[in-house]
Design an enzyme around this catalytic site. Structure first.
Site, PDB file in Angstrom:
ATOM      1  N   VAL A 153       0.847  -1.194   0.000  1.00 37.73           N
ATOM      2  CA  VAL A 153       0.000   0.000   0.000  1.00 37.73           C
ATOM      3  C   VAL A 153       0.882   1.244   0.000  1.00 37.73           C
ATOM      4  CG1 VAL A 153      -1.859   1.236   1.179  1.00 37.73           C
ATOM      5  CG2 VAL A 153      -1.751  -1.269   1.315  1.00 37.73           C
ATOM      6  N   GLY A 183       8.707   4.514   2.707  1.00 42.79           N
ATOM      7  CA  GLY A 183       7.765   4.166   3.763  1.00 42.79           C
ATOM      8  C   GLY A 183       6.354   3.945   3.282  1.00 42.79           C
ATOM      9  N   SER A 184       5.647   3.032   3.932  1.00 43.75           N
ATOM     10  CA  SER A 184       4.275   2.751   3.543  1.00 43.75           C
ATOM     11  C   SER A 184       3.699   1.674   4.435  1.00 43.75           C
ATOM     12  CB  SER A 184       4.201   2.354   2.074  1.00 43.75           C
ATOM     13  OG  SER A 184       2.865   2.369   1.641  1.00 43.75           O
ATOM     14  N   ARG A 185       2.972   0.704   3.821  1.00 47.50           N
ATOM     15  CA  ARG A 185       2.230  -0.288   4.591  1.00 47.50           C
ATOM     16  C   ARG A 185       2.103  -1.576   3.774  1.00 47.50           C
ATOM     17  NH1 ARG A 185      -2.847   1.051   7.886  1.00 47.50           N
ATOM     18  NH2 ARG A 185      -4.078  -0.866   7.998  1.00 47.50           N
TER      19      ARG A 185
END
Length: 215
Positions: A153, A183-185
Site C-alpha cells: 500500500v 515508507g508505507s504499509r
C-alpha cells in the site's frame, strides 16, 4: 523470477539515488570544501541507510506466516479480503522512512493473482489507506490449498510501488518480491483459522518475525 537475489547490502532500487547524490557530494566537496559539503555527506548517509537491504534467515516452522516487511503492527482484525473474496484475518505492518523497504513473501506459494489499483496517498498509518490508497495485491496459494494475500500500500510520502512477481510464479518464504520507496504499509490477509503471534504496536522484521501460524 530469480530466487537468488544477491543482497548487495544496498537495494538495487537505491543505486541511482545513491550514485547521483554521491557524485554531487564529491563535486561540492572538491569545489567548496567540507564546510559546504557536510550537508550532502549527511544526505548520502541517509540514502545509504534508507536503501539498506540485509539478507534474512528464514524461520524453520513450516506453518509460520512471516512478516513481509519491517515496521510496526497497526492492525490485527477480522475483515473481508476483497482480493481473494473471503472473510479473513488481516495483519498490517506500517513502514516508516527509517525501516528497510524490501517486501518479502510471507509464505511458500504459487501466485494466483497480481492486482494493481490506483488510488489516493493518505497516511498509510490510517485504516482507510488499505482500501483507498494506491496498492498492489499478490494472492498466494500454498501447497495445502490455504490462501494468503499480501498487499503493498502506497502512503503519504511513498508513491512508488514495485512488484516483481507475476501470476503462475512460485515464491519461497522470505523471497524478495517487491519494494516500496519512502515508507508505507503492507496488509496480510490470512485464513480465519490462523493464530496471530503479534499485537498492535509491536515492531517486526521482514522474514524474521512470525506474524501468525496456520493450522
Amino acid at each position: 523470477m530469480n530466487n537468488t537475489y544477491p543482497h548487495p547490502i544496498i537495494a538495487r532500487e537505491g543505486w541511482p539515488y545513491l550514485g547521483g547524490i554521491f557524485i554531487v557530494t564529491l563535486i561540492v566537496h572538491a569545489a567548496a570544501g567540507l564546510g559546504w559539503a557536510w550537508p550532502f555527506w549527511l544526505l548520502t548517509v541517509f540514502v545509504l541507510q534508507f536503501f539498506r537491504d540485509p539478507a534474512r534467515t528464514v524461520p524453520t516452522q513450516a506453518n509460520a506466516i512471516l512478516s513481509p516487511a519491517d515496521g510496526r503492527i497497526v492492525a490485527v482484525e477480522q475483515v473481508r479480503d476483497p482480493y481473494a473474496d473471503r472473510d479473513a484475518l488481516k495483519i498490517s505492518v506500517f513502514m516508516n522512512v527509517f525501516n528497510v523497504h524490501s517486501n518479502r513473501a510471507p509464505v511458500d506459494g504459487t501466485v494466483q493473482q497480481v492486482q494493481y489499483f490506483p488510488g489516493k496517498f493518505v497516511n498509510a498509518d490510517l485504516d482507510k489507506a488499505s482500501l483507498e490508497n494506491e496498492r498492489n495485491a499478490v494472492v498466494l496459494r500454498r501447497a495445502d490449498g490455504q490462501v494468503v494475500t499480501s498487499v503493498q500500500v502506497a502512503g503519504l510520502i511513498a508513491r512508488r510501488i514495485l512488484c516483481y512477481t507475476k501470476v503462475g510464479e512460485t515464491l519461497a518464504r522470505g523471497q524478495r518480491y517487491g519494494f516500496i520507496r519512502f515508507g508505507s504499509r503492507v496488509d496480510v490477509y490470512l485464513p480465519l483459522t490462523a493464530r496471530p503471534r503479534v499485537t498492535i504496536g509491536e515492531k517486526v522484521s521482514a522474514t524474521l518475525t512470525v506474524l501468525a501460524e496456520l493450522d
